[in-house]
Design a protein around this motif. Structure first.
Motif, PDB file in Angstrom:
ATOM      1  N   ILE A  51       0.836  -1.203   0.000  1.00 62.82           N
ATOM      2  CA  ILE A  51       0.000   0.000   0.000  1.00 62.82           C
ATOM      3  C   ILE A  51       0.870   1.253   0.000  1.00 62.82           C
ATOM      4  O   ILE A  51       0.622   2.195  -0.748  1.00 62.82           O
ATOM      5  CB  ILE A  51      -0.948   0.003   1.220  1.00 62.82           C
ATOM      6  CG1 ILE A  51      -2.009  -1.086   1.065  1.00 62.82           C
ATOM      7  CG2 ILE A  51      -1.605   1.370   1.406  1.00 62.82           C
ATOM      8  CD1 ILE A  51      -2.810  -1.346   2.320  1.00 62.82           C
ATOM      9  N   LEU A  52       1.913   1.249   0.825  1.00 64.83           N
ATOM     10  CA  LEU A  52       2.794   2.414   0.902  1.00 64.83           C
ATOM     11  C   LEU A  52       3.557   2.643  -0.398  1.00 64.83           C
ATOM     12  O   LEU A  52       3.844   3.786  -0.759  1.00 64.83           O
ATOM     13  CB  LEU A  52       3.774   2.259   2.069  1.00 64.83           C
ATOM     14  CG  LEU A  52       3.146   2.309   3.465  1.00 64.83           C
ATOM     15  CD1 LEU A  52       4.207   2.062   4.531  1.00 64.83           C
ATOM     16  CD2 LEU A  52       2.451   3.636   3.699  1.00 64.83           C
ATOM     17  N   ILE A  53       3.879   1.578  -1.105  1.00 70.24           N
ATOM     18  CA  ILE A  53       4.561   1.717  -2.396  1.00 70.24           C
ATOM     19  C   ILE A  53       3.607   2.315  -3.443  1.00 70.24           C
ATOM     20  O   ILE A  53       4.003   3.164  -4.245  1.00 70.24           O
ATOM     21  CB  ILE A  53       5.111   0.366  -2.883  1.00 70.24           C
ATOM     22  CG1 ILE A  53       6.320  -0.022  -2.049  1.00 70.24           C
ATOM     23  CG2 ILE A  53       5.487   0.414  -4.357  1.00 70.24           C
ATOM     24  CD1 ILE A  53       6.864  -1.404  -2.346  1.00 70.24           C
ATOM     25  N   MET A  54       2.359   1.910  -3.439  1.00 66.70           N
ATOM     26  CA  MET A  54       1.405   2.374  -4.453  1.00 66.70           C
ATOM     27  C   MET A  54       0.829   3.758  -4.141  1.00 66.70           C
ATOM     28  O   MET A  54       0.313   4.429  -5.041  1.00 66.70           O
ATOM     29  CB  MET A  54       0.259   1.367  -4.594  1.00 66.70           C
ATOM     30  CG  MET A  54       0.698   0.030  -5.152  1.00 66.70           C
ATOM     31  SD  MET A  54       1.616   0.168  -6.699  1.00 66.70           S
ATOM     32  CE  MET A  54       0.387   0.817  -7.782  1.00 66.70           C
ATOM     33  N   LEU A  55       0.905   4.216  -2.914  1.00 56.86           N
ATOM     34  CA  LEU A  55       0.326   5.497  -2.516  1.00 56.86           C
ATOM     35  C   LEU A  55       0.866   6.685  -3.317  1.00 56.86           C
ATOM     36  O   LEU A  55       0.064   7.510  -3.796  1.00 56.86           O
ATOM     37  CB  LEU A  55       0.526   5.709  -1.016  1.00 56.86           C
ATOM     38  CG  LEU A  55      -0.219   6.874  -0.388  1.00 56.86           C
ATOM     39  CD1 LEU A  55      -1.721   6.689  -0.536  1.00 56.86           C
ATOM     40  CD2 LEU A  55       0.152   6.994   1.079  1.00 56.86           C
ATOM     41  N   PRO A  56       2.182   6.829  -3.516  1.00 59.90           N
ATOM     42  CA  PRO A  56       2.656   7.981  -4.320  1.00 59.90           C
ATOM     43  C   PRO A  56       2.117   7.985  -5.746  1.00 59.90           C
ATOM     44  O   PRO A  56       1.822   9.050  -6.294  1.00 59.90           O
ATOM     45  CB  PRO A  56       4.175   7.821  -4.321  1.00 59.90           C
ATOM     46  CG  PRO A  56       4.483   6.965  -3.147  1.00 59.90           C
ATOM     47  CD  PRO A  56       3.294   6.088  -2.957  1.00 59.90           C
ATOM     48  N   PHE A  57       1.966   6.806  -6.344  1.00 52.51           N
ATOM     49  CA  PHE A  57       1.421   6.738  -7.701  1.00 52.51           C
ATOM     50  C   PHE A  57      -0.020   7.245  -7.728  1.00 52.51           C
ATOM     51  O   PHE A  57      -0.425   7.951  -8.651  1.00 52.51           O
ATOM     52  CB  PHE A  57       1.492   5.312  -8.250  1.00 52.51           C
ATOM     53  CG  PHE A  57       2.892   4.809  -8.433  1.00 52.51           C
ATOM     54  CD1 PHE A  57       3.693   5.303  -9.445  1.00 52.51           C
ATOM     55  CD2 PHE A  57       3.411   3.849  -7.583  1.00 52.51           C
ATOM     56  CE1 PHE A  57       4.976   4.848  -9.623  1.00 52.51           C
ATOM     57  CE2 PHE A  57       4.700   3.384  -7.748  1.00 52.51           C
ATOM     58  CZ  PHE A  57       5.499   3.886  -8.775  1.00 52.51           C
ATOM     59  N   ASP A  58      -0.791   6.888  -6.707  1.00 49.96           N
ATOM     60  CA  ASP A  58      -2.170   7.348  -6.628  1.00 49.96           C
ATOM     61  C   ASP A  58      -2.225   8.858  -6.419  1.00 49.96           C
ATOM     62  O   ASP A  58      -3.062   9.539  -7.016  1.00 49.96           O
ATOM     63  CB  ASP A  58      -2.898   6.634  -5.488  1.00 49.96           C
ATOM     64  CG  ASP A  58      -4.369   7.010  -5.435  1.00 49.96           C
ATOM     65  OD1 ASP A  58      -5.055   6.865  -6.469  1.00 49.96           O
ATOM     66  OD2 ASP A  58      -4.824   7.458  -4.358  1.00 49.96           O
ATOM     67  N   ILE A  59      -1.339   9.383  -5.597  1.00 49.66           N
ATOM     68  CA  ILE A  59      -1.310  10.829  -5.352  1.00 49.66           C
ATOM     69  C   ILE A  59      -0.982  11.575  -6.639  1.00 49.66           C
ATOM     70  O   ILE A  59      -1.630  12.579  -6.967  1.00 49.66           O
ATOM     71  CB  ILE A  59      -0.307  11.171  -4.227  1.00 49.66           C
ATOM     72  CG1 ILE A  59      -0.843  10.647  -2.889  1.00 49.66           C
ATOM     73  CG2 ILE A  59      -0.054  12.670  -4.153  1.00 49.66           C
ATOM     74  CD1 ILE A  59       0.142  10.734  -1.746  1.00 49.66           C
ATOM     75  N   VAL A  60       0.010  11.095  -7.392  1.00 45.98           N
ATOM     76  CA  VAL A  60       0.378  11.732  -8.660  1.00 45.98           C
ATOM     77  C   VAL A  60      -0.806  11.709  -9.622  1.00 45.98           C
ATOM     78  O   VAL A  60      -1.105  12.702 -10.285  1.00 45.98           O
ATOM     79  CB  VAL A  60       1.619  11.042  -9.277  1.00 45.98           C
ATOM     80  CG1 VAL A  60       1.844  11.486 -10.710  1.00 45.98           C
ATOM     81  CG2 VAL A  60       2.849  11.317  -8.440  1.00 45.98           C
ATOM     82  N   LYS A  61      -1.492  10.572  -9.691  1.00 45.12           N
ATOM     83  CA  LYS A  61      -2.655  10.452 -10.577  1.00 45.12           C
ATOM     84  C   LYS A  61      -3.749  11.447 -10.189  1.00 45.12           C
ATOM     85  O   LYS A  61      -4.331  12.118 -11.045  1.00 45.12           O
ATOM     86  CB  LYS A  61      -3.184   9.027 -10.519  1.00 45.12           C
ATOM     87  CG  LYS A  61      -4.350   8.741 -11.425  1.00 45.12           C
ATOM     88  CD  LYS A  61      -4.719   7.275 -11.364  1.00 45.12           C
ATOM     89  CE  LYS A  61      -6.148   7.104 -11.004  1.00 45.12           C
ATOM     90  NZ  LYS A  61      -6.581   5.716 -10.899  1.00 45.12           N
ATOM     91  N   ARG A  62      -4.009  11.577  -8.893  1.00 44.65           N
ATOM     92  CA  ARG A  62      -5.040  12.507  -8.432  1.00 44.65           C
ATOM     93  C   ARG A  62      -4.665  13.955  -8.715  1.00 44.65           C
ATOM     94  O   ARG A  62      -5.522  14.769  -9.075  1.00 44.65           O
ATOM     95  CB  ARG A  62      -5.301  12.312  -6.938  1.00 44.65           C
ATOM     96  CG  ARG A  62      -6.035  11.037  -6.627  1.00 44.65           C
ATOM     97  CD  ARG A  62      -6.176  10.836  -5.129  1.00 44.65           C
ATOM     98  NE  ARG A  62      -6.690   9.542  -4.817  1.00 44.65           N
ATOM     99  CZ  ARG A  62      -7.956   9.317  -4.473  1.00 44.65           C
ATOM    100  NH1 ARG A  62      -8.801  10.316  -4.427  1.00 44.65           N
ATOM    101  NH2 ARG A  62      -8.359   8.100  -4.192  1.00 44.65           N
ATOM    102  N   VAL A  63      -3.383  14.292  -8.546  1.00 47.45           N
ATOM    103  CA  VAL A  63      -2.934  15.657  -8.825  1.00 47.45           C
ATOM    104  C   VAL A  63      -3.099  15.960 -10.306  1.00 47.45           C
ATOM    105  O   VAL A  63      -3.573  17.042 -10.683  1.00 47.45           O
ATOM    106  CB  VAL A  63      -1.471  15.856  -8.372  1.00 47.45           C
ATOM    107  CG1 VAL A  63      -0.888  17.147  -8.916  1.00 47.45           C
ATOM    108  CG2 VAL A  63      -1.385  15.827  -6.848  1.00 47.45           C
ATOM    109  N   ARG A  64      -2.731  15.011 -11.179  1.00 46.21           N
ATOM    110  CA  ARG A  64      -2.899  15.208 -12.618  1.00 46.21           C
ATOM    111  C   ARG A  64      -4.361  15.408 -12.979  1.00 46.21           C
ATOM    112  O   ARG A  64      -4.705  16.262 -13.801  1.00 46.21           O
ATOM    113  CB  ARG A  64      -2.329  14.023 -13.395  1.00 46.21           C
ATOM    114  CG  ARG A  64      -0.838  14.024 -13.462  1.00 46.21           C
ATOM    115  CD  ARG A  64      -0.337  12.889 -14.318  1.00 46.21           C
ATOM    116  NE  ARG A  64       1.112  12.876 -14.340  1.00 46.21           N
ATOM    117  CZ  ARG A  64       1.836  11.847 -14.725  1.00 46.21           C
ATOM    118  NH1 ARG A  64       1.241  10.735 -15.125  1.00 46.21           N
ATOM    119  NH2 ARG A  64       3.144  11.915 -14.712  1.00 46.21           N
ATOM    120  N   PHE A  65      -5.252  14.601 -12.379  1.00 45.04           N
ATOM    121  CA  PHE A  65      -6.683  14.757 -12.636  1.00 45.04           C
ATOM    122  C   PHE A  65      -7.168  16.125 -12.173  1.00 45.04           C
ATOM    123  O   PHE A  65      -7.956  16.780 -12.859  1.00 45.04           O
ATOM    124  CB  PHE A  65      -7.501  13.666 -11.960  1.00 45.04           C
ATOM    125  CG  PHE A  65      -7.526  12.361 -12.704  1.00 45.04           C
ATOM    126  CD1 PHE A  65      -7.501  12.306 -14.078  1.00 45.04           C
ATOM    127  CD2 PHE A  65      -7.585  11.164 -12.007  1.00 45.04           C
ATOM    128  CE1 PHE A  65      -7.536  11.106 -14.763  1.00 45.04           C
ATOM    129  CE2 PHE A  65      -7.620   9.951 -12.682  1.00 45.04           C
ATOM    130  CZ  PHE A  65      -7.593   9.926 -14.055  1.00 45.04           C
TER     131      PHE A  65
END
Length: 109
Positions: A51-65
């Motif tokens: 979960i901690l590894i995937m969290l930054p990817f999700d944050i980047v995706k949300r910022v782009r959206f």
């Protein structure tokens, strides 16, 4: 969004049940270290690490959206302004044509 949360909760429940059923003490060899841990701790720790590894990817995706949404909202506002200007121009042109037609009718009479 709620569907993803429900699926995540079900998946977390399965991981917890799996960890509880496999709670024996095991020896973990990592590089030159040896640890004696419960297998449940290893399973839950691995899930948390994932979960901690995937969290930054999700944050980047949300910022782009969010950036894209702001760009599109700005574009919508600009197009609404252009539309209102075009409507005003059309209304003014109609009024000018109506006045011209009335003047032509008055001149003919």
């Amino acid at each position: 969004m709620q569907f993803i949360i429900v699926i995540s909760m079900i998946f977390a429940l399965f991981i917890a049940l799996f960890a509880i059923q496999n709670a024996t003490v095991i020896t973990i060899n990592f590089l030159w270290y040896k640890f004696n841990l419960s297998q449940a701790v290893v399973i839950l720790g691995s899930a948390l690490f994932g979960i901690l590894i995937m969290l930054p990817f999700d944050i980047v995706k949300r910022v782009r959206f969010r950036i894209k949404i702001n760009e599109l909202n700005s574009k919508i506002k600009k197009l609404d302004e252009e539309l209102s200007i075009a409507k005003e121009t059309i209304n003014k042109t109609k009024e000018d044509l109506d006045l011209k037609n009335q003047n032509n009718i008055n001149i003919e009479q």
